[in-house]
Write an enzyme that holds these catalytic residues in place. Structure first.
Site, PDB file in Angstrom:
ATOM      1  N   HIS A 139      -1.054  -3.569   2.906  1.00  0.00           N
ATOM      2  CA  HIS A 139      -1.873  -4.215   1.876  1.00  0.00           C
ATOM      3  C   HIS A 139      -1.888  -3.366   0.604  1.00  0.00           C
ATOM      4  O   HIS A 139      -1.626  -3.866  -0.494  1.00  0.00           O
ATOM      5  CB  HIS A 139      -3.291  -4.409   2.426  1.00  0.00           C
ATOM      6  CG  HIS A 139      -4.256  -4.997   1.460  1.00  0.00           C
ATOM      7  ND1 HIS A 139      -4.784  -6.267   1.599  1.00  0.00           N
ATOM      8  CD2 HIS A 139      -4.830  -4.496   0.329  1.00  0.00           C
ATOM      9  CE1 HIS A 139      -5.615  -6.512   0.607  1.00  0.00           C
ATOM     10  NE2 HIS A 139      -5.662  -5.446  -0.183  1.00  0.00           N
ATOM     11  N   GLU A 140      -2.179  -2.083   0.764  1.00  0.00           N
ATOM     12  CA  GLU A 140      -2.267  -1.210  -0.401  1.00  0.00           C
ATOM     13  C   GLU A 140      -0.894  -0.890  -0.980  1.00  0.00           C
ATOM     14  O   GLU A 140      -0.759  -0.708  -2.190  1.00  0.00           O
ATOM     15  CB  GLU A 140      -3.016   0.070  -0.033  1.00  0.00           C
ATOM     16  CG  GLU A 140      -4.422  -0.161   0.503  1.00  0.00           C
ATOM     17  CD  GLU A 140      -5.269  -1.073  -0.376  1.00  0.00           C
ATOM     18  OE1 GLU A 140      -5.021  -1.126  -1.604  1.00  0.00           O
ATOM     19  OE2 GLU A 140      -6.175  -1.725   0.154  1.00  0.00           O
TER      20      GLU A 140
ATOM     21  N   HIS B  33      -0.096  -3.673  -3.350  1.00  0.00           N
ATOM     22  CA  HIS B  33      -0.741  -3.469  -4.651  1.00  0.00           C
ATOM     23  C   HIS B  33       0.043  -2.465  -5.488  1.00  0.00           C
ATOM     24  O   HIS B  33       0.340  -2.697  -6.662  1.00  0.00           O
ATOM     25  CB  HIS B  33      -2.163  -2.935  -4.454  1.00  0.00           C
ATOM     26  CG  HIS B  33      -3.165  -3.954  -4.031  1.00  0.00           C
ATOM     27  ND1 HIS B  33      -3.307  -5.172  -4.650  1.00  0.00           N
ATOM     28  CD2 HIS B  33      -4.117  -3.912  -3.045  1.00  0.00           C
ATOM     29  CE1 HIS B  33      -4.288  -5.847  -4.064  1.00  0.00           C
ATOM     30  NE2 HIS B  33      -4.788  -5.111  -3.090  1.00  0.00           N
TER      31      HIS B  33
END
Length: 256
Positions: free
Chosen positions: A60-61, A64
């Site tokens: 997820h990170e 980003h």
């Protein structure tokens, strides 16, 4: 600094961390143990779900950070955000510890703040929105990767299938929560670039409390029921019985 040393530095910035490889090893080993019946089913499900959940947080990170890199923030590599190492996050407690605690206590995929993007380096409102949207999209893809094999009947072991269904539930809940237009969550990050400067400044002081406000609302029984009804509906859209996720959660709490 020479060109060769610069290239080596960039390579190190993007080299996958040993921490992430260990997480994958735990995930794979626990999946094997569940599929073969080795060890205690409850503890195996616990290891599978926790390691899988942390892997999804890393992805997820990473999504980003990777999107931010292509959007113009060239500092994410030096910060370690491209190594998939959860210990490199800006706030380890909010990004790693709190989400794990929420899974253990309530079976909720609670998102947390993590990578620090230097937004002033990113030009264009659409790029800012895409950076925020990349994380929840990763959770959606992770959930699909878990649910499609279950729907297709490729996983025949009950314990492993239930563990996968529960982990998918966490991914879906994280995606739905993160897409809420609440300050501090990715959903607000998607719409924020399109708001007026005055509106953004007036909302800014509330950003640190957004996650905690959502957490408090989820403890309200009616809100909790509506939210999980939506999560189970998404699971069943894939053709997977929601009871599998419930059984997976029961196995996950092996200490009860």
């Amino acid at each position: 600094m020479t060109f060769a040393s610069t290239q080596r530095s960039r390579s190190e910035d993007r080299r996958i961390s040993p921490v992430f490889w260990v997480l994958l090893a735990v995930l794979g080993t626990s999946a094997w143990a569940l599929s073969t019946g080795y060890g205690t089913a409850g503890f195996g499900v616990f290891l599978f779900v926790v390691s899988g959940w942390v892997v999804s947080l890393c992805l997820h990170e990473y999504a980003h950070a990777r999107t931010a890199l292509h959007g113009g923030d060239i500092t994410v590599g030096a910060k370690g955000y491209l190594t998939l190492n959860p210990l490199k996050y800006a706030n380890v407690f909010l990004s790693l510890v709190l989400p794990i605690v929420m899974v253990i206590l309530g079976g909720i995929g609670l998102p947390g703040g993590a990578v620090w993007i230097e937004r002033h380096r990113v030009q264009g409102r659409l790029k800012h929105s895409l950076i925020s949207a990349a994380g929840p999209l990763t959770n959606v893809l992770f959930a699909a990767a878990l649910l499609i094999p279950l729907s297709a009947g490729w996983v025949t072991n009950l314990n492993l299938g239930s563990a996968m269904a529960f982990l998918a539930l966490l991914q879906i809940s994280a995606a739905l929560l993160n897409l809420l237009p609440v300050p501090g969550l990715d959903g607000y990050g998607i719409v924020e670039p399109w708001l007026s400067y005055k509106t953004r400044r007036s909302i800014e002081p509330f950003a640190p409390y957004g996650v905690f406000a959502v957490f408090a609302l989820l403890w309200e029984p009616r809100v909790n029921r509506l939210f999980f009804d939506a999560v189970y509906n998404v699971i069943e859209l894939f053709g997977v019985n929601g009871n599998a996720a419930g059984y997976g959660y029961a196995l996950f709490r092996f200490w009860t």
